[in-house]
Design a protein around this motif. Structure first.
Motif, PDB file in Angstrom:
ATOM      1  N   TYR A 185     -13.544  -1.817  -0.647  1.00 46.82           N
ATOM      2  CA  TYR A 185     -13.387  -0.419  -0.204  1.00 46.82           C
ATOM      3  C   TYR A 185     -14.370   0.500  -0.949  1.00 46.82           C
ATOM      4  O   TYR A 185     -14.940   1.408  -0.348  1.00 46.82           O
ATOM      5  N   CYS A 223      -2.954  -3.510  -3.371  1.00 41.80           N
ATOM      6  CA  CYS A 223      -3.215  -4.554  -2.366  1.00 41.80           C
ATOM      7  C   CYS A 223      -3.865  -5.777  -3.017  1.00 41.80           C
ATOM      8  O   CYS A 223      -3.453  -6.924  -2.774  1.00 41.80           O
ATOM      9  N   CYS A 244      -7.601   5.998   0.963  1.00 38.33           N
ATOM     10  CA  CYS A 244      -7.316   4.973  -0.050  1.00 38.33           C
ATOM     11  C   CYS A 244      -7.519   5.571  -1.442  1.00 38.33           C
ATOM     12  O   CYS A 244      -8.561   6.159  -1.722  1.00 38.33           O
ATOM     13  N   ILE A 245      -6.515   5.477  -2.295  1.00 34.94           N
ATOM     14  CA  ILE A 245      -6.612   6.056  -3.642  1.00 34.94           C
ATOM     15  C   ILE A 245      -7.090   5.017  -4.666  1.00 34.94           C
ATOM     16  O   ILE A 245      -7.082   5.261  -5.866  1.00 34.94           O
ATOM     17  N   GLU A 246      -7.487   3.846  -4.170  1.00 38.00           N
ATOM     18  CA  GLU A 246      -8.023   2.761  -5.011  1.00 38.00           C
ATOM     19  C   GLU A 246      -7.030   2.370  -6.103  1.00 38.00           C
ATOM     20  O   GLU A 246      -7.413   2.098  -7.249  1.00 38.00           O
ATOM     21  N   CYS A 247      -5.758   2.367  -5.751  1.00 38.24           N
ATOM     22  CA  CYS A 247      -4.730   2.055  -6.747  1.00 38.24           C
ATOM     23  C   CYS A 247      -4.720   0.562  -7.114  1.00 38.24           C
ATOM     24  O   CYS A 247      -4.217   0.185  -8.167  1.00 38.24           O
ATOM     25  N   GLY A 248      -5.257  -0.258  -6.240  1.00 33.17           N
ATOM     26  CA  GLY A 248      -5.338  -1.690  -6.535  1.00 33.17           C
ATOM     27  C   GLY A 248      -4.083  -2.484  -6.221  1.00 33.17           C
ATOM     28  O   GLY A 248      -4.034  -3.697  -6.495  1.00 33.17           O
ATOM     29  N   CYS A 262       0.835  -1.219   0.000  1.00 35.58           N
ATOM     30  CA  CYS A 262       0.000   0.000   0.000  1.00 35.58           C
ATOM     31  C   CYS A 262       0.864   1.261   0.000  1.00 35.58           C
ATOM     32  O   CYS A 262       1.669   1.488   0.906  1.00 35.58           O
TER      33      CYS A 262
END
Ligand code: SF4
Ligand code: SF4
Length: 584
Positions: free
Chosen positions: A428, A414, A408-412, A379
């Motif tokens: 999320y 994780c 959370c920037i929802e970057c994916g 993350c």
């Protein structure tokens, strides 16, 4: 002097797949016969149509105006006739439809009048912001936030640094890379205009080191200026606004805060180029560069596409190779699969990936979390993805916010590293949507409660006003009655006084008359006669008092007999009493 760079935590190095679409130069896409323009192509309120069906519009003409402060207008990408204003499918993960304006192209591509702004250096920033706003420019990096707002910092807030983001860290996407290679001057021109609007001291252009040609082109374009071009190490998600600020300056953007709070503003390279076209050429945002790539296309490329062009027509221009398994809009990390390819390109569409089956492995079965901690290590925001996942699953939305869900920037990253294939980002997004929905509900309930309380207060106020009016009326009536009674009494008293006065006058008159009469008696004999007459009248009167018994109608004969006897006694007694003399 070399700028010191900082490393952000976590991040990934996924396969890049950038070469496929950078083999060809930029080229214009074919003018489509029909363009579908959603009214909502940005963050904020949807635009409002200002045209009617059947109307002819020119290229660049505004067809929907901004509706509110956080909103952006929509312009006609070509000349033609307004065919419809209706609901059509739009590129959105939900697959939902939304209001759009449909233009049938007339093939002439006839421009409306364009008014360039000469010498922006002598133009007030507020005027430049208005021009940028009217040109409908929003963040073209994918966020879609209206650009003029980011150029309008809070009064009193000093913006020290403007960062032009050319990082483009997601795999497959190369539209910014090609723009920097081929239109570096436009980007620098736009950056200078934005710097003027912000009064920024420093301008930095950041580019990942996997784009050497773009780096070279930008360095050439910035010669003779104080703009820094910085190559940053390739790592996903380096292009995230907060990650990039950290890498370049070592400054941390506050959680729940925005970059301007630490004196920094970040704009995408394509946004800078759009600002240049709006100010120096008078052209609104009607087209953008889109990467068309993926194994299902024959010739991946970057095309300059008119907004509203259907995605399937765009892929058509690069040639179908295989049957696509899915069509993704955006990158493979943060993009989403389309429900239908017949949706239009919008302002935020930077990439279309026609993915063949071989690109996309069948979804792996989701396994239970093994608490390996890989997600936390990946993350870039130093969150605890595993804990957020448990709380999202349990719908414990209060607790998940304690873990800074909204950072959370929802970057994916994780989900990408999770060995159990858990679609963490979906959880999320679900939690965020639920929390927003709950907040909206709470807001609605608060509004309803406030309305109810205001209504009760109004009813109570009206009741009190009514009661006050009634009391006033009653008091006025009582006052009127009291004064009437007082007046009546006064009149009675006055009448009594008048009567008494009249009696007194009468008595006085009588006495005077008697005195005068007394003076008229000529002899003693007349006087005695008069006295005797008076005595007789008095006697008669006295007798009458005894001779008229009252209320005797219902008495028995014995009672009547008794009364008669009593009356006789009284008469006898009266006769026995000597008459008064004239000396009495
Ligand atoms: S990476 Fe996946 S399995 Fe590992 S702790 Fe995170 S959620 Fe659990
Ligand atoms: S999606 Fe959110 S939680 Fe997952 S790695 Fe990115 S920022 Fe962290």
């Amino acid at each position: 002097m070399m700028r010191k760079l900082f490393k952000f935590p976590g991040g990934l190095h996924p396969p890049q797949h950038k070469e496929e679409s950078t083999k060809q130069s930029l080229r214009a896409a074919i003018l489509p016969k029909r363009l579908v323009l959603p009214l909502h192509q940005h963050i904020g309120e949807a635009a409002k149509p200002i045209v009617t069906i059947g109307e002819r519009v020119l290229k660049g003409q505004m067809i929907a105006k901004a509706d509110g402060y956080v909103s952006a207008p929509v312009h006609a990408p070509t000349s033609g006739i307004i065919h419809a204003i209706d609901i059509f499918p739009i590129p959105h993960p939900s697959g939902l439809s939304a209001p759009c304006i449909v233009i049938d192209s007339d093939g002439l591509d006839e421009w409306c009048q364009r008014v360039p702004q000469a010498e922006y250096q002598y133009t007030p920033p507020s005027h430049l912001r208005n021009l940028i706003r009217n040109a409908g420019i929003v963040g073209l990096g994918g966020a879609g936030f209206p650009t003029f707002i980011k150029l309008n910092p809070t009064p009193g807030k000093v913006i020290d640094t403007l960062i032009i983001n050319g990082v483009e860290c997601e795999p497959y996407i190369t539209c910014d890379d090609m723009l920097m290679r081929e239109r570096a001057d436009e980007i620098i021109s736009g950056a200078q205009i934005m710097r003027h609007a912000l009064h920024a001291d420093h301008v930095i252009i950041a580019i990942e080191d996997n784009k050497p040609q773009a780096l070279e082109a930008m360095k050439i374009a910035t010669r003779g200026t104080d703009i820094e071009v910085i190559a940053v190490p390739t790592k996903y998600p380096q292009g995230g606004e907060k990650q990039l600020i950290w890498v370049l300056t070592g400054k941390e953007c506050p959680s729940d805060g925005l970059p301007f709070q630490i004196g920094i503003v970040v704009h995408n390279v394509a946004t800078a180029a759009a600002v240049h076209r709006a100010i120096n050429l008078g052209e609104p945002l009607i087209s953008r560069i889109v990467t068309v790539t993926g194994s299902a296309t024959q010739q991946p490329a970057n095309l300059e596409v008119l907004l509203g062009t259907p995605v399937n027509e765009l892929i058509e221009q690069c040639g179908w190779k295989d049957n696509p398994d899915r069509i993704i809009v955006g990158g493979p990390m943060m993009g989403f699969a389309l429900h239908t390819p017949s949706v239009p390109v919008v302002k935020t569409t930077n990439c279309v990936i026609a993915a063949a089956q071989k690109d996309v492995s069948p979804p792996s079965p989701v396994m239970p979390c093994i608490r390996c901690g890989e997600c936390a290590a990946a993350c870039p925001v130093s969150l605890l993805p595993q804990q957020m996942y448990w709380h999202a699953r349990a719908k414990e939305f209060d607790k998940i916010q304690d873990y800074k869900l909204f950072d959370c920037i929802e970057c994916g990253c994780c989900a990408y590293v999770c060995p159990s294939n858990i679609p963490l980002v979906h959880y999320y997004r679900f939690a965020k949507t639920e929390i927003w929905a709950q907040e909206r509900e709470k807001e609605k309930a608060n509004l309803a409660r406030q309305r109810h309380e205001a209504r009760l207060a109004r009813i109570e106020r009206e009741k009190q006003e009514r009661e006050a009016r009634a009391a006033q009326k009653k008091a006025a009536a009582a006052e009127g009655k009291a004064s009437a009674i007082a007046a009546e009494r006064q009149a009675e008293v006055q009448a009594a006084i008048e009567r008494a006065k009249s009696r007194r006058d009468q008595q006085r008159g009588k006495a005077e008359q008697m005195w005068q009469q007394g003076g008229r008696y000529n002899n003693e004999k007349e006087k005695q006669a008069e006295i005797q007459a008076a005595l007789n009248r008095a006697k008669e009167k006295k007798e009458l008092q005894f001779t008229a018994p009252k209320n005797i109608e219902n008495l028995t004969p014995a009672q009547l007999q008794q009364i008669e006897e009593a009356e006789a006694r009284r008469r006898r007694l009266a006769q026995a009493t000597p008459p008064p003399t004239n000396n009495e």
